[in-house]
Design a protein around this motif. Structure first.
Motif, mmCIF file in Angstrom:
data_model
loop_
_atom_site.group_PDB
_atom_site.id
_atom_site.type_symbol
_atom_site.label_atom_id
_atom_site.label_comp_id
_atom_site.label_asym_id
_atom_site.label_seq_id
_atom_site.Cartn_x
_atom_site.Cartn_y
_atom_site.Cartn_z
ATOM 1 N N ALA A 1 -4.329 6.998 2.539
ATOM 2 C CA ALA A 1 -4.403 6.252 1.322
ATOM 3 C C ALA A 1 -4.559 4.808 1.721
ATOM 4 N N GLU B 1 -5.142 1.014 0.094
ATOM 5 C CA GLU B 1 -5.384 0.061 -1.101
ATOM 6 C C GLU B 1 -5.353 -1.427 -1.045
ATOM 7 N N TRP C 1 -8.082 1.431 -4.819
ATOM 8 C CA TRP C 1 -7.462 2.417 -3.966
ATOM 9 C C TRP C 1 -8.225 3.766 -3.705
ATOM 10 N N LYS C 2 -8.111 4.247 -2.448
ATOM 11 C CA LYS C 2 -8.861 5.446 -1.966
ATOM 12 C C LYS C 2 -8.203 6.204 -1.116
ATOM 13 N N VAL C 3 -8.662 7.454 -1.005
ATOM 14 C CA VAL C 3 -8.077 8.400 0.053
ATOM 15 C C VAL C 3 -9.316 8.766 0.719
ATOM 16 N N LYS D 1 -1.356 2.674 2.630
ATOM 17 C CA LYS D 1 -0.193 2.895 2.182
ATOM 18 C C LYS D 1 0.398 4.066 2.924
#
Length: 138
Positions: free
Chosen positions: A86, A88, A99-101, A130
């Motif tokens: 994750a 951010e 934010w992105k996975v 994160k």
């Protein structure tokens, strides 16, 4: 010797006080042994777990654009593991503005470096990883 002292001596001879102390020492040695084995078990099993964990760290300052930020990071994971992170982007007040996975490609290398671009809703001044984790096998 008085009769009371002789009676007390006879009781000690008959039942003995020394055996009670030996029992206490045996009990203390058993407890110490159990605690030692438990401590060794914790050390042994925590060492096994650390081999399968994912470690990550941010490297360098993020490249900032108008509505994007590029986050550079390094991931150390078991070879061949499927890993996701994750990522951010943060505003000057440390609010999350992007934010992105990211699912990382599988590799036989243990430590790899990545660069990920994030779209932001507000001007970002920082970017960070994160958290990273190993994905379950499909």
């Amino acid at each position: 010797m008085s009769e009371a002292a002789a009676s007390a001596q006879t009781l000690e001879d008959r039942y003995g006080r020394g055996t009670q102390r030996r029992f206490d020492r045996r009990f203390a040695w058993i407890i110490a042994g159990v605690l030692l084995l438990a401590g060794l078990g914790v050390l042994l099993f925590s060492g096994w777990q650390s081999g399968s964990q994912v470690e990550y760290r941010d490297i360098g300052a993020p490249h900032k654009g108008g509505s994007t930020v590029t986050v550079r990071f390094e991931v150390t994971a078991p070879p061949g593991a499927r890993v996701a992170c994750a990522v951010e982007a943060l505003s000057p007040s440390f609010a999350t503005v992007g934010w992105k996975v990211v699912e990382l490609p599988v590799s036989q290398e243990r430590t790899r470096r990545f660069s990920e671009e994030l779209a932001t809703t507000y001007a970002a001044t920082a970017g960070q990883v994160k958290e990273c984790w190993v994905l379950d096998a499909a």
